[in-house]
Motif scaffolding. Structure first.
Motif, PDB file in Angstrom:
ATOM      1  N   UNK A   4      21.257   4.813  18.021  1.00  0.00           N
ATOM      2  CA  UNK A   4      21.688   6.168  17.670  1.00  0.00           C
ATOM      3  C   UNK A   4      22.401   6.164  16.322  1.00  0.00           C
ATOM      4  N   UNK A   5      23.300   5.197  16.118  1.00  0.00           N
ATOM      5  CA  UNK A   5      24.013   5.100  14.844  1.00  0.00           C
ATOM      6  C   UNK A   5      23.043   4.789  13.702  1.00  0.00           C
ATOM      7  N   UNK A   6      22.059   3.934  13.970  1.00  0.00           N
ATOM      8  CA  UNK A   6      21.091   3.588  12.939  1.00  0.00           C
ATOM      9  C   UNK A   6      20.241   4.801  12.564  1.00  0.00           C
ATOM     10  N   UNK A   7      19.908   5.637  13.541  1.00  0.00           N
ATOM     11  CA  UNK A   7      19.165   6.858  13.249  1.00  0.00           C
ATOM     12  C   UNK A   7      19.961   7.746  12.305  1.00  0.00           C
ATOM     13  N   UNK A  12      21.220   9.683   6.723  1.00  0.00           N
ATOM     14  CA  UNK A  12      22.165   9.679   5.602  1.00  0.00           C
ATOM     15  C   UNK A  12      21.508   9.152   4.336  1.00  0.00           C
ATOM     16  N   UNK A  13      20.636   8.147   4.496  1.00  0.00           N
ATOM     17  CA  UNK A  13      19.910   7.613   3.338  1.00  0.00           C
ATOM     18  C   UNK A  13      18.980   8.671   2.751  1.00  0.00           C
ATOM     19  N   UNK A  14      18.308   9.426   3.619  1.00  0.00           N
ATOM     20  CA  UNK A  14      17.445  10.511   3.139  1.00  0.00           C
ATOM     21  C   UNK A  14      18.290  11.545   2.392  1.00  0.00           C
ATOM     22  N   UNK A  15      19.428  11.888   2.964  1.00  0.00           N
ATOM     23  CA  UNK A  15      20.296  12.892   2.349  1.00  0.00           C
ATOM     24  C   UNK A  15      20.772  12.442   0.968  1.00  0.00           C
ATOM     25  N   UNK A  16      21.120  11.155   0.835  1.00  0.00           N
ATOM     26  CA  UNK A  16      21.581  10.652  -0.459  1.00  0.00           C
ATOM     27  C   UNK A  16      20.446  10.671  -1.480  1.00  0.00           C
ATOM     28  N   UNK A  17      19.233  10.347  -1.035  1.00  0.00           N
ATOM     29  CA  UNK A  17      18.091  10.382  -1.947  1.00  0.00           C
ATOM     30  C   UNK A  17      17.804  11.809  -2.407  1.00  0.00           C
ATOM     31  N   UNK A  18      17.959  12.776  -1.507  1.00  0.00           N
ATOM     32  CA  UNK A  18      17.759  14.183  -1.859  1.00  0.00           C
ATOM     33  C   UNK A  18      18.841  14.640  -2.831  1.00  0.00           C
ATOM     34  N   UNK A  19      20.098  14.287  -2.549  1.00  0.00           N
ATOM     35  CA  UNK A  19      21.203  14.682  -3.426  1.00  0.00           C
ATOM     36  C   UNK A  19      21.066  14.082  -4.820  1.00  0.00           C
ATOM     37  N   UNK A  20      20.463  12.881  -4.894  1.00  0.00           N
ATOM     38  CA  UNK A  20      20.287  12.224  -6.186  1.00  0.00           C
ATOM     39  C   UNK A  20      19.057  12.734  -6.933  1.00  0.00           C
ATOM     40  N   UNK A  21      18.312  13.653  -6.327  1.00  0.00           N
ATOM     41  CA  UNK A  21      17.132  14.199  -6.964  1.00  0.00           C
ATOM     42  C   UNK A  21      15.920  13.295  -6.903  1.00  0.00           C
ATOM     43  N   UNK A  22      15.976  12.236  -6.082  1.00  0.00           N
ATOM     44  CA  UNK A  22      14.847  11.309  -5.973  1.00  0.00           C
ATOM     45  C   UNK A  22      13.766  11.829  -5.039  1.00  0.00           C
ATOM     46  N   UNK A  23      14.161  12.677  -4.083  1.00  0.00           N
ATOM     47  CA  UNK A  23      13.213  13.295  -3.163  1.00  0.00           C
ATOM     48  C   UNK A  23      13.502  14.787  -3.096  1.00  0.00           C
ATOM     49  N   UNK A  24      12.457  15.567  -2.932  1.00  0.00           N
ATOM     50  CA  UNK A  24      12.619  17.003  -2.765  1.00  0.00           C
ATOM     51  C   UNK A  24      12.035  17.386  -1.412  1.00  0.00           C
ATOM     52  N   UNK A  25      12.852  17.200  -0.367  1.00  0.00           N
ATOM     53  CA  UNK A  25      12.424  17.489   1.003  1.00  0.00           C
ATOM     54  C   UNK A  25      13.599  18.059   1.778  1.00  0.00           C
ATOM     55  N   UNK A  28      15.288  15.985   7.818  1.00  0.00           N
ATOM     56  CA  UNK A  28      14.919  16.280   9.210  1.00  0.00           C
ATOM     57  C   UNK A  28      16.114  16.212  10.155  1.00  0.00           C
ATOM     58  N   UNK A  29      15.931  16.783  11.336  1.00  0.00           N
ATOM     59  CA  UNK A  29      17.019  16.810  12.314  1.00  0.00           C
ATOM     60  C   UNK A  29      17.278  15.446  12.915  1.00  0.00           C
ATOM     61  N   UNK A  30      16.242  14.606  13.016  1.00  0.00           N
ATOM     62  CA  UNK A  30      16.425  13.277  13.602  1.00  0.00           C
ATOM     63  C   UNK A  30      15.425  12.307  12.998  1.00  0.00           C
ATOM     64  N   UNK A  31      15.767  11.045  13.069  1.00  0.00           N
ATOM     65  CA  UNK A  31      14.890   9.979  12.592  1.00  0.00           C
ATOM     66  C   UNK A  31      14.601   9.044  13.748  1.00  0.00           C
ATOM     67  N   UNK A  32      13.344   8.773  14.009  1.00  0.00           N
ATOM     68  CA  UNK A  32      12.970   7.882  15.104  1.00  0.00           C
ATOM     69  C   UNK A  32      13.196   6.436  14.700  1.00  0.00           C
ATOM     70  N   UNK A  33      13.938   5.712  15.535  1.00  0.00           N
ATOM     71  CA  UNK A  33      14.215   4.292  15.313  1.00  0.00           C
ATOM     72  C   UNK A  33      13.823   3.547  16.576  1.00  0.00           C
ATOM     73  N   UNK A  34      13.045   2.495  16.426  1.00  0.00           N
ATOM     74  CA  UNK A  34      12.558   1.747  17.588  1.00  0.00           C
ATOM     75  C   UNK A  34      12.334   0.294  17.190  1.00  0.00           C
ATOM     76  N   UNK A  35      12.209  -0.597  18.169  1.00  0.00           N
ATOM     77  CA  UNK A  35      11.881  -1.980  17.839  1.00  0.00           C
ATOM     78  C   UNK A  35      10.572  -2.053  17.056  1.00  0.00           C
ATOM     79  N   UNK A  36      10.438  -2.995  16.125  1.00  0.00           N
ATOM     80  CA  UNK A  36       9.225  -3.076  15.304  1.00  0.00           C
ATOM     81  C   UNK A  36       7.978  -3.287  16.159  1.00  0.00           C
ATOM     82  N   UNK A  37       6.885  -2.679  15.738  1.00  0.00           N
ATOM     83  CA  UNK A  37       5.615  -2.884  16.410  1.00  0.00           C
ATOM     84  C   UNK A  37       4.891  -4.094  15.837  1.00  0.00           C
ATOM     85  N   UNK A  38       3.634  -4.279  16.200  1.00  0.00           N
ATOM     86  CA  UNK A  38       2.852  -5.407  15.665  1.00  0.00           C
ATOM     87  C   UNK A  38       2.825  -5.375  14.135  1.00  0.00           C
ATOM     88  N   UNK A  39       3.098  -6.523  13.531  1.00  0.00           N
ATOM     89  CA  UNK A  39       3.131  -6.598  12.078  1.00  0.00           C
ATOM     90  C   UNK A  39       4.471  -6.272  11.471  1.00  0.00           C
TER      91      UNK A  39
END
Length: 387
Positions: A4-7, A12-25, A28-39
């Motif tokens: 939950x904290x990692x999500x 927060x990383x997305x928000x900082x990228x948006x504030x820095x003008x690196x992304x224009x999006x 989102x309300x939530x970010x899905x975080x899960x154990x890595x899949x194959x690869x």
């Protein structure tokens, strides 16, 4: 750092990228975080870059490259690698491992509860059928874990020969009176099987309630629940086996009603889930007899079990939002099987002395028992300490 904290960290990383003008999006309300899949690699992976690629007008890999430095600079994150079409694979660092953090989060209580349905009142319209009643009864509790409120309504008056409510459900026979759609309604009442009893003794005490910010309830469009009826009466199986027989299959599948649900053997999924919980309680008792207790720590051989535990909050959310308690039932089987494959490593063998590894495995087993007991309780099924 918990999932939950990692999500929140990813957002927060997305928000900082948006504030820095690196992304224009839009963030989102939530970010899905899960154990890595194959690869994949690391402790957790997120598909946030793939999710943002279209609105950002950039390839997912490029979005991942923009987000990576914002994640790496976060306390508790040791490294971030990009794999496949743009998955961000996160390796945690710091004083506490991801395993210990997850175990502590489960121990704090209400693990898996969220706010996906906060403030929503969800009418569930069901026919006069025992399987529909059991499904609705279960959804009342599952939806509550996500902050919503379910109201059970019947379609039309009962048929002239309709029997009294079976003792597999506490939903009770609610009226089709439009007043049931009132957001102030307290919902269905228990009549036969009291499922509002105190939580199972294996569960941690609930945290001290915090007065929430008032939310104006939103009345959703009624959801019709019409699972395929059972081919025969499940009540002779008893409450636990009867409810399991009706809840484990998906709503579009015809449930199998038979004595196989009562067998005390590995071929019976319900037995495996309840036995796995009982084993966690026995491990705690046996460890106490040997003079040691569980201490959260790293358990490198438990990847499958850790993946199942980390996935539990998402499973609860999907079960609530898709009105599918079968998702929870099947996930409990996956969790139980992963625990049973590991449980023989928890206690010292022969003259072996308890080590930090044994304490970490015990803490993980106890956390698994908490999740299994909580999941069974949501299904309206008991989780005995002895089996």
């Amino acid at each position: 750092m918990t999932p939950v904290e990692l999500s929140r960290t990813v957002l927060s990383a997305v928000r900082r990228a948006v504030d820095a003008g690196e992304l224009s999006v839009a963030v989102p309300a939530r970010a899905q975080v899960a154990p890595p899949g194959p690869g994949g690699c690391g402790d957790y992976a997120t598909n946030i870059a793939l999710q943002l690629a279209r609105p950002a007008g950039r390839p997912a890999v490029q979005v991942a490259e923009i987000l990576r430095p914002h994640l790496v600079e976060t306390d508790g994150v040791a490294d971030v690698m990009i794999t496949g079409p743009g998955f961000l694979n996160i390796r945690l660092g710091g004083l506490e491992t991801a395993v210990a953090s997850l175990v502590r989060e489960i121990g704090r209580g209400s693990y898996g509860h969220g706010d996906a349905l906060a403030g929503q009142v969800l009418p569930l319209r069901i026919p006069y059928d025992i399987r529909a009643e059991v499904v609705a009864d279960t959804l009342v509790r599952i939806i509550a874990t996500q902050g919503g409120q379910a109201l059970v309504q019947y379609d039309g008056p009962p048929p002239p020969t309709d029997p009294a409510p079976a003792d597999l459900t506490s939903t009770g026979r609610t009226s089709t009176d439009p007043a049931l759609a009132d957001p102030k309604s307290t919902g269905p009442t228990s009549t036969d099987l009291a499922l509002t009893d105190p939580p199972h003794p294996g569960l941690p005490a609930a945290p001290t309630p915090i007065t929430p910010t008032p939310i104006t309830p939103t009345l959703a469009t009624p959801t019709p629940l019409r699972p395929v009826p059972a081919p025969e009466d499940p009540t002779p199986l008893g409450v636990d086996a009867g409810r399991w027989a009706l809840l484990r299959p998906a709503g579009h599948d015809r449930p199998r009603i038979g004595d196989a649900h009562l067998l005390q053997r590995e071929s019976n999924p319900l037995f495996r889930v309840r036995y796995a919980h009982a084993r966690t309680r026995a491990l705690t008792r046996n460890a106490a007899a040997l003079g040691f207790t569980g201490t959260p720590g790293d358990v490198p051989e438990a990847d499958e079990l850790l993946g199942a535990l980390a996935e539990y909050p998402r499973v609860l959310r999907v079960a609530a939002t898709h009105r599918a308690p079968d998702r929870l039932a099947r996930h409990l089987v996956t969790t139980a099987d992963a625990l049973l494959a590991l449980q023989h490593l928890v206690l010292p063998l022969g003259d072996e002395k308890p080590s930090a590894a044994h304490r970490a495995r015990l803490a993980l087993a106890e956390a698994t028992g908490t999740v299994l007991a909580g999941g069974l309780s949501l299904l309206g099924i008991s989780a005995p300490d002895y089996l």
